[in-house]
Design an enzyme around this catalytic site. Structure first.
Site, mmCIF file in Angstrom:
data_model
loop_
_atom_site.group_PDB
_atom_site.id
_atom_site.type_symbol
_atom_site.label_atom_id
_atom_site.label_comp_id
_atom_site.label_asym_id
_atom_site.label_seq_id
_atom_site.Cartn_x
_atom_site.Cartn_y
_atom_site.Cartn_z
ATOM 1 N N SER A 155 5.353 12.667 -11.993
ATOM 2 C CA SER A 155 5.502 11.189 -12.776
ATOM 3 C C SER A 155 4.758 10.448 -12.231
ATOM 4 C CB SER A 155 6.252 10.364 -13.000
ATOM 5 O OG SER A 155 7.251 11.220 -12.128
ATOM 6 N N GLU A 181 3.917 6.601 -9.371
ATOM 7 C CA GLU A 181 5.294 5.328 -9.307
ATOM 8 C C GLU A 181 3.741 4.170 -9.129
ATOM 9 O OE1 GLU A 181 8.389 5.168 -7.140
ATOM 10 O OE2 GLU A 181 7.139 3.317 -6.057
ATOM 11 N N ASP A 186 16.328 -3.966 -2.988
ATOM 12 C CA ASP A 186 16.844 -4.491 -0.780
ATOM 13 C C ASP A 186 16.212 -5.951 -1.364
ATOM 14 O OD1 ASP A 186 17.621 -2.251 -0.222
ATOM 15 O OD2 ASP A 186 15.869 -1.486 0.492
ATOM 16 N N PHE A 221 6.788 1.610 6.867
ATOM 17 C CA PHE A 221 7.419 1.581 5.812
ATOM 18 C C PHE A 221 8.686 2.880 6.653
ATOM 19 C CE2 PHE A 221 6.284 2.777 1.599
ATOM 20 C CZ PHE A 221 6.241 1.057 0.580
ATOM 21 N N HIS A 260 7.615 13.552 -8.110
ATOM 22 C CA HIS A 260 6.745 11.979 -8.651
ATOM 23 C C HIS A 260 6.191 11.393 -7.451
ATOM 24 C CE1 HIS A 260 8.532 7.895 -9.662
ATOM 25 N NE2 HIS A 260 7.962 7.192 -8.359
#
Ligand code: FAD
Length: 283
Positions: A12, A14, A105, A212, A262
């Site tokens: 997958s 994103e 968040d 990040f 993913h």
């Protein structure tokens, strides 16, 4: 890893919902390039507190209409049951079959006045409202969620989401494969056998990656950080190193039985395509 080897592999990609016209045009191109690999689904993130609610919906519907399944992320922090009920209904009406259910968040300083505190409550609510209409994926943190006091507590909380009815798991990204193997091992010892798909973050530049990773609790091992820093502004070297490192990570995960991958694409096709090409994987 025995429990994981039994599952068919899921691939997958994103995306985040674009904010501008230019971003929307870019995503169309990225989507069409990645769609050629025929992934099992594309997923689309959701801004905590509902900030991208409509854009996530529109992006999901658009992708699904182009022929490959799309899975919205849905975060529950600061949401009411009524909000979530309405979103679920809209997705049901569009034939969406899979949801990535999260807490989310809120930006620091913003208080949550919502009716959900944790993702397990969202999973419970989705099951209660829609029965088995959706395949529910939840998040896991092989390197431990950054707000968690320790791995034991974090695992107990993760287990609540599975017990509430999750069908599959997507992990936070990591560069230490052993953290993933230990996590799966803990799952197996606790009777959790659903697919645990590793989340993969391609490396294209390091300043953003460090920032990040700091926020989401992904560890950048010292040797890796030092190497990346050593490349300075030499972006080509960062990318070449990143490609080799992440390809090797993916290969090791798949060789040991990971049930797919993913990719956090960051709305770019080239880094993900390069890794899959190196892996000689036609998803
Ligand atoms: P939870 O499972 O609720 O866990 C959060 C923290 O609370 C953990 O420390 C956990 O140990 C603790 N906890 C959990 N349940 C309980 C409980 N019942 N009692 C006490 N403590 C508990 N964020 C977005 O805003 N939008 C997105 O689209 C998005 N997509 C993501 C996709 C993936 C695959 C991943 C891995 C993360 C994504 N995130 C997204 C980030 C995610 O929202 C954050 O990591 C968030 O901090 C935790 O979300 P969660 O669903 O794992 O929360």
């Amino acid at each position: 890893m025995q429990s994981q080897k039994k599952h068919p592999q899921l691939f997958s990609f994103e995306f985040y919902p674009p904010k501008t016209e230019e971003g929307t045009e870019n995503l169309k191109i990225v989507h069409s390039k990645l769609a050629e690999l025929k992934p099992d689904f594309f997923s689309v993130t959701f801004g905590a507190g509902g900030s991208t609610r409509d854009k996530t919906f529109d992006t999901v519907v658009d992708i699904q209409a182009k022929g490959i399944a799309a899975a919205p992320h849905l975060s529950c922090v600061a949401s009411t049951k009524e909000n979530i009920r309405e979103i679920l209904k809209n997705y049901q009406d569009k034939g969406i079959a899979r949801i990535v259910a999260l807490r989310g968040d809120l930006p620091s300083g913003m208080m949550s006045a919502g009716e959900f505190r944790h993702a397990n409550e969202l999973v419970e609510f989705i099951r209660l409202e829609t029965s088995d209409c959706f395949q529910i994926h939840v998040a896991a943190y092989p390197e431990v969620h950054p707000q968690s006091v320790n791995a034991t507590e974090d695992f107990k909380n993760f287990k609540r989401k599975v017990e509430a009815g999750a069908n599959a798991v997507i992990t936070q990204y990591f560069y230490n494969a052993d953290a993933y193997f230990y996590f799966v091992d803990t799952c197996e010892k606790n009777g959790i056998r659903i697919p645990i798909v590793p989340g993969i973050m391609p490396i294209t530049q390091y300043a953003q990656l460090f920032r990040f990773s700091e926020m989401c609790g992904a560890d950048i091992p010292r040797w890796m950080r030092k190497r990346l820093e050593g490349f300075g502004d030499d972006r080509a070297s960062v990318q070449a190193f990143g490609l080799e490192l992440v390809t090797n990570l993916c290969q090791r995960l798949l060789d040991n039985g990971a049930p797919g991958l993913h990719f956090y694409t960051m709305n770019q096709s080239a880094p993900t395509l390069a890794i899959l090409e190196q892996l000689k994987l036609n998803t």
